[in-house]
Design an enzyme around this catalytic site. Structure first.
Site, short mmCIF file in Angstrom:
data_model
loop_
_atom_site.label_atom_id
_atom_site.label_comp_id
_atom_site.label_asym_id
_atom_site.label_seq_id
_atom_site.Cartn_x
_atom_site.Cartn_y
_atom_site.Cartn_z
N CYS A 63 0.82 -1.21 0.00
CA CYS A 63 0.00 0.00 0.00
C CYS A 63 0.86 1.26 0.00
CB CYS A 63 -0.91 0.01 1.23
SG CYS A 63 -2.09 1.39 1.23
N CYS B 264 -0.86 5.33 6.74
CA CYS B 264 -1.68 5.27 7.94
C CYS B 264 -0.90 4.63 9.10
CB CYS B 264 -2.96 4.49 7.67
SG CYS B 264 -3.89 5.11 6.25
N CYS C 31 -1.69 0.97 10.48
CA CYS C 31 -1.92 -0.12 9.54
C CYS C 31 -0.67 -0.92 9.26
CB CYS C 31 -2.50 0.43 8.24
SG CYS C 31 -3.02 -0.88 7.10
N CYS D 297 -16.98 -9.46 3.34
CA CYS D 297 -16.36 -8.16 3.18
C CYS D 297 -15.10 -8.31 2.33
CB CYS D 297 -16.01 -7.57 4.54
SG CYS D 297 -17.42 -7.52 5.66
N CYS E 282 -19.97 -6.70 0.81
CA CYS E 282 -19.51 -5.33 1.06
C CYS E 282 -18.12 -5.18 0.50
CB CYS E 282 -19.50 -5.05 2.56
SG CYS E 282 -18.93 -3.39 2.98
N CYS F 230 -21.16 2.04 5.36
CA CYS F 230 -20.57 1.48 6.57
C CYS F 230 -19.34 2.32 6.90
CB CYS F 230 -20.18 0.03 6.33
SG CYS F 230 -19.17 -0.68 7.64
N ARG G 266 -20.74 -2.83 15.19
CA ARG G 266 -19.95 -4.04 15.04
C ARG G 266 -18.68 -3.97 15.89
NH1 ARG G 266 -19.37 -4.12 9.94
NH2 ARG G 266 -21.24 -5.36 9.71
#
Length: 409
Positions: free
Chosen positions: A65, A69, A72, A109, A142, A202, A272
């Protein structure tokens, strides 16, 4: 306690608490935590009964990536030793999803690391969505692919996606402290694009990146304003090799107070428990079911979760029941207003330190301490004491999607 009685009454009416009331929930003592859980549990049961919705993560593309962040393990320059692989083929992703569905999940997901999808990436994911829907017609799908550009949400919807996950993570005022390669406004824009395309929105948070209570309340109030159907609450999994890998501040009681606050602010949304529940709630996980009506089954994107069998036993032992594929997750007024999965069974995904479903640590001791990893300054008062460091509970995922080993479901 007058505060809790007031919050229950407001929750049953879908009335927004005041900021002061939300802050007061976070400031309650450990001695009162069972009272807080009992009160928020009344709101949870009013809107969702004793049903628990199960969701299953499939990491379509791991690592690699370009974003930075801090929470992460898939970030730019990560030294975490996670699995790294490029896009799974539709048949590979469908096989991975089938394991979760066999374990009782009603939502899959589909997550991919990266800033956001190219049009070619949307084509790839669309083929995977169609393949899953062809085999499992009633299952929700999702997508969680990062920042969306013009027309991409509509294309995912046309392919059969029911929902889109993109978390706010933290408050607008401090977002730049955890990420510099995109903005808080970018995230809000993507949630709005998904909603406008007819996808069930979401969006949630990561509790525990050094933020004080006020910032937790800020992000939850921002989520209430965006009105997603699903609000995943992550607790930071401090993965070694990330800037926040040394942050261990949560206690199980603190996690319960955070979940209760979210339930009071978002009473009729699918709340959740996402990443980090095993690490920070530990033996108090069953109490969290009185606050949240949804959780992830098995492993997360790059870290291992509790055994899927243990998840199912925990739900049954706590007196709850797994929500069936033919049951509607959302309350009637939400289901009627939501296209796609909101009407069929509800929506949601998790985000956090792992992309779509990992989490956060929280709360710094009093004294105005600054947490170097996040840059957040924490004021004295209303903060939990540091939690126990449990690196033994953090394990990099080595099974399931992207490997030849059977998944945990």
């Amino acid at each position: 306690m007058d505060l809790l009685n007031t919050l229950v009454d407001k929750g049953l009416r879908r009335e927004l608490p005041t900021r002061e009331e939300a802050l007061a929930v976070l400031a309650t003592s450990d001695d009162d935590v069972l009272d807080v859980v009992a009160a928020a549990g009344k709101v949870r049961r009013h809107w969702f009964g004793r049903r628990v919705k199960l969701n299953y993560l499939v990491n379509l593309k791991s690592g690699l990536c370009p974003e930075d962040c801090s929470y992460c393990s898939q970030r730019l320059g990560s030294t975490t030793g996670i699995l790294k692989y490029t896009w799974l083929k539709p048949d590979e992703a469908t096989a991975a999803a089938a394991a979760g569905l066999a374990g009782g999940a009603k939502r899959v997901c589909l997550v991919a690391s990266g800033r956001g999808p190219t049009d070619r990436d949307v084509d790839r994911v669309s083929k995977t969505i169609r393949a899953i829907k062809d085999e499992h017609e009633n299952i929700e799908v999702c997508a969680c692919l990062g920042l969306l550009s013009d027309g991409q949400a509509e294309r995912l919807r046309e392919a059969g996606a029911d929902a889109y996950n993109h978390n706010l993570n933290t408050s607008e005022a401090t977002y730049a402290d955890i990420t510099t390669t995109h903005t808080y406004a970018d995230r809000v824009d993507t949630v709005r694009r998904a909603h406008a395309a007819g996808l069930s929105a979401c969006s949630g948070l990561i509790a525990g990146m050094g933020e004080p209570d006020a910032e937790l309340v800020d992000v939850v109030f921002s989520l209430r304003a965006l009105d997603p159907d699903s609000v995943p609450v992550n607790f930071l999994i401090p993965v070694e090799g990330t800037p926040l890998g040394g942050e261990w501040h949560l206690t199980p009681q603190r996690c319960l107070r955070i979940l209760a606050m979210v339930r009071f602010v978002c009473p009729d949304a699918e709340v959740r428990i996402a990443g980090g529940r095993e690490v920070h709630l530990r033996t108090l996980q069953p109490l969290a079911l009185h606050l949240a009506n949804s959780l992830f089954l098995g492993d997360y994107l790059t870290t291992e979760g509790q055994a899927g069998k243990a998840d199912l036993e925990m739900i049954a032992d706590a007196g709850f029941e797994v929500e069936g594929a033919d049951e509607v997750t959302l309350p009637e007024h939400r289901a009627a207003a939501t296209a796609g999965c909101g009407g069929a069974a509800g929506c949601g995904d998790g985000d956090g330190g792992d992309g779509c479903g990992t989490g956060a640590a929280e709360a710094v001791p009093a004294g105005g301490q600054t947490v170097p990893a996040s840059g957040h300054t924490v004021p004295a008062g209303g903060q939990a004491l540091p939690g126990e460091v449990r690196t033994d509970l953090v394990a990099v995922r080595r099974r399931g999607a992207g490997t030849d080993l059977a998944p945990n479901a």
